[in-house]
Design a protein around this motif. Sequence first.
Motif, PDB file in Angstrom:
ATOM      1  N   VAL A 177       0.853  -1.192   0.000  1.00  0.00           N
ATOM      2  CA  VAL A 177       0.000   0.000   0.000  1.00  0.00           C
ATOM      3  C   VAL A 177       0.891   1.245   0.000  1.00  0.00           C
ATOM      4  O   VAL A 177       1.900   1.298   0.711  1.00  0.00           O
ATOM      5  CB  VAL A 177      -0.938  -0.014   1.231  1.00  0.00           C
ATOM      6  CG1 VAL A 177      -1.762   1.260   1.308  1.00  0.00           C
ATOM      7  CG2 VAL A 177      -1.847  -1.242   1.187  1.00  0.00           C
ATOM      8  N   LEU A 178       0.507   2.232  -0.799  1.00  0.00           N
ATOM      9  CA  LEU A 178       1.278   3.477  -0.875  1.00  0.00           C
ATOM     10  C   LEU A 178       1.119   4.281   0.418  1.00  0.00           C
ATOM     11  O   LEU A 178       0.029   4.353   0.985  1.00  0.00           O
ATOM     12  CB  LEU A 178       0.798   4.342  -2.042  1.00  0.00           C
ATOM     13  CG  LEU A 178       1.052   3.814  -3.446  1.00  0.00           C
ATOM     14  CD1 LEU A 178       0.439   4.755  -4.473  1.00  0.00           C
ATOM     15  CD2 LEU A 178       2.537   3.631  -3.714  1.00  0.00           C
ATOM     16  N   SER A 179       2.200   4.892   0.833  1.00  0.00           N
ATOM     17  CA  SER A 179       2.130   5.790   1.988  1.00  0.00           C
ATOM     18  C   SER A 179       1.444   7.094   1.554  1.00  0.00           C
ATOM     19  O   SER A 179       1.292   7.378   0.362  1.00  0.00           O
ATOM     20  CB  SER A 179       3.534   6.103   2.504  1.00  0.00           C
ATOM     21  OG  SER A 179       4.229   6.913   1.565  1.00  0.00           O
ATOM     22  N   GLU A 180       1.051   7.880   2.529  1.00  0.00           N
ATOM     23  CA  GLU A 180       0.415   9.170   2.228  1.00  0.00           C
ATOM     24  C   GLU A 180       1.367  10.044   1.412  1.00  0.00           C
ATOM     25  O   GLU A 180       0.956  10.705   0.452  1.00  0.00           O
ATOM     26  CB  GLU A 180       0.030   9.867   3.532  1.00  0.00           C
ATOM     27  CG  GLU A 180      -0.771  11.127   3.315  1.00  0.00           C
ATOM     28  CD  GLU A 180      -1.251  11.746   4.614  1.00  0.00           C
ATOM     29  OE1 GLU A 180      -1.368  12.982   4.635  1.00  0.00           O
ATOM     30  OE2 GLU A 180      -1.490  11.008   5.577  1.00  0.00           O
ATOM     31  N   HIS A 181       2.631  10.042   1.773  1.00  0.00           N
ATOM     32  CA  HIS A 181       3.637  10.832   1.049  1.00  0.00           C
ATOM     33  C   HIS A 181       3.735  10.372  -0.417  1.00  0.00           C
ATOM     34  O   HIS A 181       3.814  11.208  -1.330  1.00  0.00           O
ATOM     35  CB  HIS A 181       4.989  10.722   1.749  1.00  0.00           C
ATOM     36  CG  HIS A 181       6.095  11.425   1.034  1.00  0.00           C
ATOM     37  ND1 HIS A 181       6.179  12.802   0.969  1.00  0.00           N
ATOM     38  CD2 HIS A 181       7.162  10.946   0.343  1.00  0.00           C
ATOM     39  CE1 HIS A 181       7.250  13.136   0.263  1.00  0.00           C
ATOM     40  NE2 HIS A 181       7.863  12.017  -0.123  1.00  0.00           N
ATOM     41  N   GLU A 182       3.725   9.070  -0.637  1.00  0.00           N
ATOM     42  CA  GLU A 182       3.801   8.545  -2.008  1.00  0.00           C
ATOM     43  C   GLU A 182       2.555   8.928  -2.816  1.00  0.00           C
ATOM     44  O   GLU A 182       2.657   9.244  -4.004  1.00  0.00           O
ATOM     45  CB  GLU A 182       3.966   7.029  -1.989  1.00  0.00           C
ATOM     46  CG  GLU A 182       5.329   6.584  -1.494  1.00  0.00           C
ATOM     47  CD  GLU A 182       5.407   5.090  -1.288  1.00  0.00           C
ATOM     48  OE1 GLU A 182       6.393   4.487  -1.760  1.00  0.00           O
ATOM     49  OE2 GLU A 182       4.493   4.520  -0.645  1.00  0.00           O
ATOM     50  N   ARG A 183       1.397   8.880  -2.180  1.00  0.00           N
ATOM     51  CA  ARG A 183       0.163   9.269  -2.874  1.00  0.00           C
ATOM     52  C   ARG A 183       0.198  10.745  -3.255  1.00  0.00           C
ATOM     53  O   ARG A 183      -0.235  11.132  -4.328  1.00  0.00           O
ATOM     54  CB  ARG A 183      -1.058   8.964  -2.007  1.00  0.00           C
ATOM     55  CG  ARG A 183      -1.395   7.492  -1.909  1.00  0.00           C
ATOM     56  CD  ARG A 183      -2.748   7.248  -1.258  1.00  0.00           C
ATOM     57  NE  ARG A 183      -2.930   7.900   0.019  1.00  0.00           N
ATOM     58  CZ  ARG A 183      -2.597   7.385   1.206  1.00  0.00           C
ATOM     59  NH1 ARG A 183      -2.047   6.198   1.272  1.00  0.00           N
ATOM     60  NH2 ARG A 183      -2.814   8.058   2.317  1.00  0.00           N
ATOM     61  N   GLU A 184       0.728  11.582  -2.367  1.00  0.00           N
ATOM     62  CA  GLU A 184       0.800  13.021  -2.629  1.00  0.00           C
ATOM     63  C   GLU A 184       1.739  13.336  -3.794  1.00  0.00           C
ATOM     64  O   GLU A 184       1.586  14.369  -4.448  1.00  0.00           O
ATOM     65  CB  GLU A 184       1.255  13.763  -1.378  1.00  0.00           C
ATOM     66  CG  GLU A 184       0.204  13.783  -0.280  1.00  0.00           C
ATOM     67  CD  GLU A 184       0.745  14.334   1.031  1.00  0.00           C
ATOM     68  OE1 GLU A 184       1.960  14.612   1.141  1.00  0.00           O
ATOM     69  OE2 GLU A 184      -0.066  14.470   1.968  1.00  0.00           O
ATOM     70  N   LYS A 185       2.704  12.469  -4.047  1.00  0.00           N
ATOM     71  CA  LYS A 185       3.663  12.701  -5.132  1.00  0.00           C
ATOM     72  C   LYS A 185       3.089  12.390  -6.515  1.00  0.00           C
ATOM     73  O   LYS A 185       3.678  12.747  -7.520  1.00  0.00           O
ATOM     74  CB  LYS A 185       4.930  11.872  -4.890  1.00  0.00           C
ATOM     75  CG  LYS A 185       5.773  12.422  -3.746  1.00  0.00           C
ATOM     76  CD  LYS A 185       6.945  11.524  -3.411  1.00  0.00           C
ATOM     77  CE  LYS A 185       7.954  11.459  -4.528  1.00  0.00           C
ATOM     78  NZ  LYS A 185       9.148  10.676  -4.162  1.00  0.00           N
ATOM     79  N   ILE A 186       1.928  11.741  -6.565  1.00  0.00           N
ATOM     80  CA  ILE A 186       1.305  11.435  -7.862  1.00  0.00           C
ATOM     81  C   ILE A 186       0.694  12.722  -8.403  1.00  0.00           C
ATOM     82  O   ILE A 186      -0.095  13.378  -7.722  1.00  0.00           O
ATOM     83  CB  ILE A 186       0.224  10.345  -7.727  1.00  0.00           C
ATOM     84  CG1 ILE A 186       0.826   9.057  -7.159  1.00  0.00           C
ATOM     85  CG2 ILE A 186      -0.430  10.072  -9.082  1.00  0.00           C
ATOM     86  CD1 ILE A 186      -0.199   7.989  -6.815  1.00  0.00           C
ATOM     87  N   ARG A 187       1.064  13.081  -9.607  1.00  0.00           N
ATOM     88  CA  ARG A 187       0.546  14.301 -10.222  1.00  0.00           C
ATOM     89  C   ARG A 187      -0.969  14.204 -10.410  1.00  0.00           C
ATOM     90  O   ARG A 187      -1.471  13.131 -10.753  1.00  0.00           O
ATOM     91  CB  ARG A 187       1.218  14.547 -11.566  1.00  0.00           C
ATOM     92  CG  ARG A 187       2.712  14.836 -11.454  1.00  0.00           C
ATOM     93  CD  ARG A 187       3.309  14.994 -12.794  1.00  0.00           C
ATOM     94  NE  ARG A 187       3.075  13.746 -13.532  1.00  0.00           N
ATOM     95  CZ  ARG A 187       3.714  13.375 -14.603  1.00  0.00           C
ATOM     96  NH1 ARG A 187       4.612  14.154 -15.118  1.00  0.00           N
ATOM     97  NH2 ARG A 187       3.461  12.239 -15.195  1.00  0.00           N
ATOM     98  N   PRO A 188      -1.685  15.306 -10.193  1.00  0.00           N
ATOM     99  CA  PRO A 188      -3.155  15.286 -10.300  1.00  0.00           C
ATOM    100  C   PRO A 188      -3.655  14.711 -11.629  1.00  0.00           C
ATOM    101  O   PRO A 188      -4.631  13.965 -11.651  1.00  0.00           O
ATOM    102  CB  PRO A 188      -3.547  16.754 -10.147  1.00  0.00           C
ATOM    103  CG  PRO A 188      -2.429  17.359  -9.366  1.00  0.00           C
ATOM    104  CD  PRO A 188      -1.190  16.620  -9.778  1.00  0.00           C
ATOM    105  N   LYS A 189      -2.977  15.025 -12.711  1.00  0.00           N
ATOM    106  CA  LYS A 189      -3.393  14.539 -14.024  1.00  0.00           C
ATOM    107  C   LYS A 189      -3.273  13.007 -14.093  1.00  0.00           C
ATOM    108  O   LYS A 189      -4.116  12.338 -14.677  1.00  0.00           O
ATOM    109  CB  LYS A 189      -2.519  15.195 -15.097  1.00  0.00           C
ATOM    110  CG  LYS A 189      -3.073  15.171 -16.477  1.00  0.00           C
ATOM    111  CD  LYS A 189      -2.194  15.995 -17.392  1.00  0.00           C
ATOM    112  CE  LYS A 189      -2.877  16.256 -18.701  1.00  0.00           C
ATOM    113  NZ  LYS A 189      -2.077  17.081 -19.589  1.00  0.00           N
ATOM    114  N   GLU A 190      -2.237  12.483 -13.500  1.00  0.00           N
ATOM    115  CA  GLU A 190      -1.995  11.041 -13.491  1.00  0.00           C
ATOM    116  C   GLU A 190      -2.877  10.333 -12.458  1.00  0.00           C
ATOM    117  O   GLU A 190      -3.249   9.173 -12.634  1.00  0.00           O
ATOM    118  CB  GLU A 190      -0.515  10.777 -13.194  1.00  0.00           C
ATOM    119  CG  GLU A 190      -0.107   9.336 -13.249  1.00  0.00           C
ATOM    120  CD  GLU A 190       1.345   9.125 -12.865  1.00  0.00           C
ATOM    121  OE1 GLU A 190       1.738   7.953 -12.839  1.00  0.00           O
ATOM    122  OE2 GLU A 190       2.066  10.091 -12.580  1.00  0.00           O
ATOM    123  N   LEU A 191      -3.228  11.017 -11.390  1.00  0.00           N
ATOM    124  CA  LEU A 191      -3.990  10.424 -10.293  1.00  0.00           C
ATOM    125  C   LEU A 191      -5.330   9.857 -10.759  1.00  0.00           C
ATOM    126  O   LEU A 191      -5.757   8.801 -10.297  1.00  0.00           O
ATOM    127  CB  LEU A 191      -4.206  11.445  -9.168  1.00  0.00           C
ATOM    128  CG  LEU A 191      -4.895  10.931  -7.917  1.00  0.00           C
ATOM    129  CD1 LEU A 191      -4.118   9.773  -7.297  1.00  0.00           C
ATOM    130  CD2 LEU A 191      -5.070  12.060  -6.905  1.00  0.00           C
TER     131      LEU A 191
END
Length: 178
Positions: A106-120
Amino acid sequence: MKPPHLPPVNLHWQLLPYHSSLRAIGKPQLLFDITVPLTQMRFAAEPYPRPLRNTDLDKPAADDEELDEMTIECEGLPEKLIQVRRSRGIRCRDVFEKIYWAYNRVLSEHEREKIRPKELVRVQETFKARCASSPGLTKYEEHQGLRCVDKLLGRTFFLGLTRPTSSSNWVLHLGSRP
Protein backbone atom coordinates in the motif's frame (compact mmCIF):
# COMPACT_ATOMS: atom_id res chain seq x y z
CA MET A 1 29.61 8.24 -14.92
CA LYS A 2 29.68 4.90 -16.69
CA PRO A 3 29.58 1.86 -14.38
CA PRO A 4 32.60 -0.44 -14.36
CA HIS A 5 32.56 -3.26 -16.91
CA LEU A 6 30.37 -6.03 -15.59
CA PRO A 7 30.76 -9.65 -16.61
CA PRO A 8 27.81 -10.97 -18.59
CA VAL A 9 25.26 -12.97 -16.63
CA ASN A 10 23.10 -15.57 -18.33
CA LEU A 11 19.78 -15.44 -16.55
CA HIS A 12 17.62 -18.52 -16.29
CA TRP A 13 15.19 -18.61 -19.22
CA GLN A 14 12.17 -18.04 -16.91
CA LEU A 15 13.50 -14.53 -16.18
CA LEU A 16 14.26 -13.60 -19.78
CA PRO A 17 11.91 -11.80 -22.17
CA TYR A 18 9.85 -14.35 -24.09
CA HIS A 19 10.68 -14.23 -27.77
CA SER A 20 11.11 -16.47 -30.78
CA SER A 21 14.45 -18.02 -29.69
CA LEU A 22 12.84 -19.38 -26.49
CA ARG A 23 9.85 -20.51 -28.52
CA ALA A 24 12.20 -22.24 -30.97
CA ILE A 25 13.79 -24.35 -28.24
CA GLY A 26 10.42 -25.35 -26.81
CA LYS A 27 10.31 -23.16 -23.70
CA PRO A 28 6.78 -22.17 -22.67
CA GLN A 29 5.76 -18.60 -22.04
CA LEU A 30 5.49 -17.62 -18.39
CA LEU A 31 2.25 -15.94 -17.29
CA PHE A 32 2.99 -13.86 -14.20
CA ASP A 33 0.58 -11.09 -13.26
CA ILE A 34 2.42 -9.23 -10.49
CA THR A 35 -0.89 -8.32 -8.81
CA VAL A 36 -1.48 -11.93 -7.73
CA PRO A 37 0.62 -14.28 -5.59
CA LEU A 38 3.15 -16.69 -7.09
CA THR A 39 0.72 -19.57 -6.65
CA GLN A 40 -1.16 -18.09 -9.63
CA MET A 41 1.87 -18.13 -11.96
CA ARG A 42 1.43 -20.37 -14.97
CA PHE A 43 3.24 -21.58 -18.02
CA ALA A 44 1.14 -20.87 -21.07
CA ALA A 45 0.65 -24.21 -22.76
CA GLU A 46 -2.07 -25.93 -24.71
CA PRO A 47 -4.75 -26.87 -23.89
CA TYR A 48 -4.51 -25.68 -20.25
CA PRO A 49 -1.79 -23.54 -18.66
CA ARG A 50 0.08 -25.55 -16.03
CA PRO A 51 1.13 -23.99 -12.73
CA LEU A 52 4.76 -23.66 -11.79
CA ARG A 53 6.07 -26.30 -9.41
CA ASN A 54 8.51 -25.62 -6.59
CA THR A 55 11.21 -27.23 -8.73
CA ASP A 56 10.53 -24.60 -11.43
CA LEU A 57 10.62 -21.71 -8.96
CA ASP A 58 13.73 -22.94 -7.14
CA LYS A 59 15.96 -22.90 -10.24
CA PRO A 60 19.03 -20.66 -9.89
CA ALA A 61 18.43 -17.18 -11.35
CA ALA A 62 21.66 -17.42 -13.34
CA ASP A 63 22.60 -20.43 -15.45
CA ASP A 64 26.36 -20.16 -15.42
CA GLU A 65 27.28 -18.62 -12.08
CA GLU A 66 25.88 -18.07 -8.63
CA LEU A 67 24.22 -14.68 -8.48
CA ASP A 68 23.77 -13.41 -4.91
CA GLU A 69 22.63 -9.82 -5.50
CA MET A 70 20.48 -8.01 -8.07
CA THR A 71 19.08 -4.50 -8.30
CA ILE A 72 15.97 -4.29 -10.47
CA GLU A 73 14.31 -1.14 -11.75
CA CYS A 74 10.99 -1.02 -13.59
CA GLU A 75 10.92 0.67 -16.98
CA GLY A 76 7.51 2.14 -16.02
CA LEU A 77 8.61 3.37 -12.57
CA PRO A 78 12.38 3.95 -12.71
CA GLU A 79 12.39 5.46 -9.21
CA LYS A 80 11.29 2.09 -7.79
CA LEU A 81 14.33 -0.09 -7.11
CA ILE A 82 14.02 -3.69 -5.96
CA GLN A 83 16.91 -5.31 -4.11
CA VAL A 84 17.17 -9.09 -4.35
CA ARG A 85 19.78 -10.75 -2.15
CA ARG A 86 20.44 -14.33 -1.14
CA SER A 87 23.80 -15.52 0.16
CA ARG A 88 23.33 -19.05 -1.21
CA GLY A 89 22.50 -17.77 -4.69
CA ILE A 90 19.33 -16.09 -5.94
CA ARG A 91 16.60 -18.39 -7.22
CA CYS A 92 13.88 -17.49 -9.74
CA ARG A 93 11.45 -17.65 -6.80
CA ASP A 94 13.39 -14.90 -4.98
CA VAL A 95 13.14 -12.58 -7.98
CA PHE A 96 9.42 -13.20 -8.51
CA GLU A 97 8.60 -12.82 -4.80
CA LYS A 98 10.52 -9.54 -4.48
CA ILE A 99 8.73 -8.15 -7.54
CA TYR A 100 5.34 -9.21 -6.19
CA TRP A 101 5.92 -7.76 -2.70
CA ALA A 102 7.52 -4.54 -3.96
CA TYR A 103 4.54 -3.63 -6.12
CA ASN A 104 1.73 -4.93 -3.92
CA ARG A 105 2.40 -2.80 -0.89
CA VAL A 106 0.00 0.00 0.00
CA LEU A 107 1.28 3.48 -0.87
CA SER A 108 2.13 5.79 1.99
CA GLU A 109 0.42 9.17 2.23
CA HIS A 110 3.64 10.83 1.05
CA GLU A 111 3.80 8.55 -2.01
CA ARG A 112 0.16 9.27 -2.87
CA GLU A 113 0.80 13.02 -2.63
CA LYS A 114 3.66 12.70 -5.13
CA ILE A 115 1.31 11.44 -7.86
CA ARG A 116 0.55 14.30 -10.22
CA PRO A 117 -3.15 15.29 -10.30
CA LYS A 118 -3.39 14.54 -14.02
CA GLU A 119 -1.99 11.04 -13.49
CA LEU A 120 -3.99 10.42 -10.29
CA VAL A 121 -7.27 10.04 -12.21
CA ARG A 122 -5.81 7.18 -14.28
CA VAL A 123 -4.20 5.59 -11.21
CA GLN A 124 -7.55 5.67 -9.38
CA GLU A 125 -9.30 4.09 -12.38
CA THR A 126 -6.69 1.32 -12.39
CA PHE A 127 -7.16 0.92 -8.63
CA LYS A 128 -10.94 0.52 -9.00
CA ALA A 129 -10.53 -2.03 -11.80
CA ARG A 130 -8.03 -4.04 -9.72
CA CYS A 131 -10.34 -4.01 -6.70
CA ALA A 132 -13.33 -5.08 -8.80
CA SER A 133 -11.41 -8.01 -10.28
CA SER A 134 -10.39 -9.24 -6.83
CA PRO A 135 -12.76 -12.19 -6.34
CA GLY A 136 -14.94 -11.56 -3.30
CA LEU A 137 -12.49 -9.06 -1.84
CA THR A 138 -13.51 -5.83 -3.57
CA LYS A 139 -14.44 -3.93 -0.41
CA TYR A 140 -11.35 -5.18 1.45
CA GLU A 141 -9.07 -4.06 -1.40
CA GLU A 142 -10.79 -0.68 -1.63
CA HIS A 143 -10.36 -0.20 2.12
CA GLN A 144 -6.62 -0.97 1.86
CA GLY A 145 -6.10 1.88 -0.62
CA LEU A 146 -3.83 2.53 -3.56
CA ARG A 147 -0.97 0.12 -4.07
CA CYS A 148 2.25 0.69 -5.96
CA VAL A 149 0.99 -1.65 -8.70
CA ASP A 150 -1.83 0.80 -9.46
CA LYS A 151 0.75 3.32 -10.65
CA LEU A 152 1.58 0.89 -13.47
CA LEU A 153 -1.83 1.62 -15.05
CA GLY A 154 -2.68 -2.00 -15.79
CA ARG A 155 0.73 -2.99 -17.18
CA THR A 156 1.21 -5.81 -14.67
CA PHE A 157 2.32 -8.84 -16.69
CA PHE A 158 5.96 -9.87 -16.36
CA LEU A 159 7.71 -9.63 -19.73
CA GLY A 160 11.22 -10.43 -18.51
CA LEU A 161 14.39 -8.82 -17.26
CA THR A 162 17.21 -7.27 -19.29
CA ARG A 163 20.40 -5.51 -18.30
CA PRO A 164 21.57 -2.64 -20.48
CA THR A 165 25.31 -2.48 -21.01
CA SER A 166 25.30 1.06 -19.58
CA SER A 167 23.95 -0.03 -16.19
CA SER A 168 24.56 -2.49 -13.40
CA ASN A 169 20.80 -2.62 -12.71
CA TRP A 170 18.40 -5.08 -14.28
CA VAL A 171 15.32 -3.64 -16.00
CA LEU A 172 11.92 -5.16 -15.31
CA HIS A 173 9.67 -5.13 -18.37
CA LEU A 174 5.93 -5.20 -17.77
CA GLY A 175 3.00 -5.06 -20.14
CA SER A 176 -0.64 -5.87 -20.66
CA ARG A 177 -1.86 -9.47 -20.66
CA PRO A 178 0.04 -11.35 -23.38
